[in-house]
Write a protein that holds these residues in place. Structure first.
Motif, PDB file in Angstrom:
ATOM      1  N   PRO A 172       0.791  -1.237   0.000  1.00 20.70           N
ATOM      2  CA  PRO A 172       0.000   0.000   0.000  1.00 20.70           C
ATOM      3  C   PRO A 172       0.819   1.281   0.000  1.00 20.70           C
ATOM      4  O   PRO A 172       0.424   2.275  -0.620  1.00 20.70           O
ATOM      5  CB  PRO A 172      -0.842  -0.134   1.283  1.00 20.70           C
ATOM      6  CG  PRO A 172      -1.002  -1.612   1.459  1.00 20.70           C
ATOM      7  CD  PRO A 172       0.309  -2.192   1.028  1.00 20.70           C
TER       8      PRO A 172
ATOM      9  N   GLU B 117       0.638   4.117  -2.954  1.00 24.04           N
ATOM     10  CA  GLU B 117       0.338   5.525  -2.677  1.00 24.04           C
ATOM     11  C   GLU B 117       1.359   6.438  -3.358  1.00 24.04           C
ATOM     12  O   GLU B 117       1.003   7.505  -3.885  1.00 24.04           O
ATOM     13  CB  GLU B 117       0.333   5.774  -1.164  1.00 24.04           C
ATOM     14  CG  GLU B 117      -0.255   7.117  -0.764  1.00 24.04           C
ATOM     15  CD  GLU B 117      -1.696   7.308  -1.188  1.00 24.04           C
ATOM     16  OE1 GLU B 117      -2.056   8.468  -1.504  1.00 24.04           O
ATOM     17  OE2 GLU B 117      -2.465   6.317  -1.220  1.00 24.04           O
ATOM     18  N   LYS B 118       2.610   6.035  -3.379  1.00 19.10           N
ATOM     19  CA  LYS B 118       3.643   6.805  -4.066  1.00 19.10           C
ATOM     20  C   LYS B 118       3.365   6.843  -5.577  1.00 19.10           C
ATOM     21  O   LYS B 118       3.491   7.897  -6.226  1.00 19.10           O
ATOM     22  CB  LYS B 118       5.027   6.194  -3.818  1.00 19.10           C
ATOM     23  CG  LYS B 118       5.544   6.368  -2.393  1.00 19.10           C
ATOM     24  CD  LYS B 118       6.882   5.663  -2.219  1.00 19.10           C
ATOM     25  CE  LYS B 118       7.402   5.774  -0.784  1.00 19.10           C
ATOM     26  NZ  LYS B 118       7.905   7.119  -0.479  1.00 19.10           N
TER      27      LYS B 118
ATOM     28  N   LYS C 229       0.464   6.435  -7.067  1.00 16.90           N
ATOM     29  CA  LYS C 229      -0.725   7.262  -7.291  1.00 16.90           C
ATOM     30  C   LYS C 229      -0.360   8.746  -7.283  1.00 16.90           C
ATOM     31  O   LYS C 229      -0.886   9.539  -8.083  1.00 16.90           O
ATOM     32  CB  LYS C 229      -1.771   6.973  -6.215  1.00 16.90           C
ATOM     33  CG  LYS C 229      -3.052   7.780  -6.360  1.00 16.90           C
ATOM     34  CD  LYS C 229      -4.014   7.479  -5.215  1.00 16.90           C
ATOM     35  CE  LYS C 229      -5.278   8.331  -5.320  1.00 16.90           C
ATOM     36  NZ  LYS C 229      -6.198   8.092  -4.188  1.00 16.90           N
ATOM     37  N   HIS C 230       0.569   9.104  -6.418  1.00 13.13           N
ATOM     38  CA  HIS C 230       0.992  10.504  -6.274  1.00 13.13           C
ATOM     39  C   HIS C 230       1.630  11.036  -7.556  1.00 13.13           C
ATOM     40  O   HIS C 230       1.358  12.173  -7.968  1.00 13.13           O
ATOM     41  CB  HIS C 230       1.980  10.595  -5.106  1.00 13.13           C
ATOM     42  CG  HIS C 230       2.467  11.971  -4.821  1.00 13.13           C
ATOM     43  ND1 HIS C 230       1.670  12.942  -4.259  1.00 13.13           N
ATOM     44  CD2 HIS C 230       3.680  12.557  -5.032  1.00 13.13           C
ATOM     45  CE1 HIS C 230       2.368  14.064  -4.127  1.00 13.13           C
ATOM     46  NE2 HIS C 230       3.583  13.856  -4.585  1.00 13.13           N
TER      47      HIS C 230
ATOM     48  N   CYS D  36      -9.294  -0.779  -6.379  1.00 11.74           N
ATOM     49  CA  CYS D  36      -8.604  -0.290  -7.572  1.00 11.74           C
ATOM     50  C   CYS D  36      -9.222  -0.900  -8.834  1.00 11.74           C
ATOM     51  O   CYS D  36      -9.893  -1.936  -8.784  1.00 11.74           O
ATOM     52  CB  CYS D  36      -7.116  -0.640  -7.504  1.00 11.74           C
ATOM     53  SG  CYS D  36      -6.233   0.199  -6.168  1.00 11.74           S
TER      54      CYS D  36
END
Length: 223
Positions: free
Chosen positions: A139, A143-144, A146-147, A177
């Motif tokens: 996760p 998140e990285k 997605k950023h 997702c």
């Protein structure tokens, strides 16, 4: 690989215009190409990453097929991606770069929304529970990604590890997702994108010789 060969490759990497080897502090304190990759490639073309790129087979292979995109391989082991950097030079590919950095620093290398697509090819599955934080689809890593990805950006995972495939698939489903495509044996089941079948890494060829199935997931991080 002998230490002499490694040193030779490290030295040769320093001469390649397509290799960037920043110190960790340079990355953390303000990487010069973050948000400004157009100045490196001299164009505004979409950016595609290969994370943990190894010898850079996907970085180079995809670049050959897509001259209208820029491809960046990221790996901390410069002696490995030396091969990809050298091949790109020999093939006169101007849409290829390699960055010697840890994958966990990827959000320090790119601005939010600067990347169009990510490839993760044959990562270490880090099977032991205590190694979960090092899995490239955990996760925190998602998140990285997605950023730095554009809102419709795509992530591709190609692996020989049934564990990594199942772990990632279950995680993506749990996070809500968007799974665009999934295949647990790409060479036996039809339907995989051409680049999944046509580009093979050094390690992939070894796995195929042992008759190991190769899996693939394509997804968007939409949560």
């Amino acid at each position: 690989m002998g230490s002499k060969n490694k040193l030779k490759r490290f030295k040769e990497n320093e001469t390649f215009p397509n290799v960037i080897q920043p110190h960790r502090d340079e990355v953390l304190e303000g990487f010069k190409f973050k948000g400004n990759w157009a100045s490196f490639f001299n164009n505004e073309n979409p950016i595609v990453l290969e994370l943990g790129c190894g010898k850079g087979e996907y970085t180079v292979g995809l670049a050959q097929k897509n001259s209208d995109k820029n491809f960046i391989g990221i790996d901390i082991k410069g002696a490995r991606f030396w091969r990809g950097a050298k091949s790109a030079q020999e093939l006169e590919l101007n849409n290829v770069a390699f960055v010697r950095a840890q994958v966990e620093l990827v959000d320090y290398l790119f601005e939010p929304g600067e990347v169009n697509e990510i490839w993760i090819t044959f990562p270490d599955p880090q099977i032991k529970y205590k190694r979960t934080k090092h899995r490239l689809t955990n996760p925190l890593f998602l998140e990285k990604y997605k950023h730095i990805l554009k809102p419709d950006g795509i992530v591709n995972l190609k692996t020989d590890s049934e564990f990594m495939h199942g772990y990632t698939l279950g995680l993506l489903q749990g996070l809500g997702c968007e799974i665009l495509y999934s295949n647990h044996d790409v060479y036996k089941n039809e339907g995989s994108p051409a680049e999944v079948l046509e580009i093979q890494t050094f390690y992939e060829n070894q796995y195929l010789e042992k008759a190991k199935p190769i899996t693939y997931i394509q997804f968007r991080i939409t949560n």
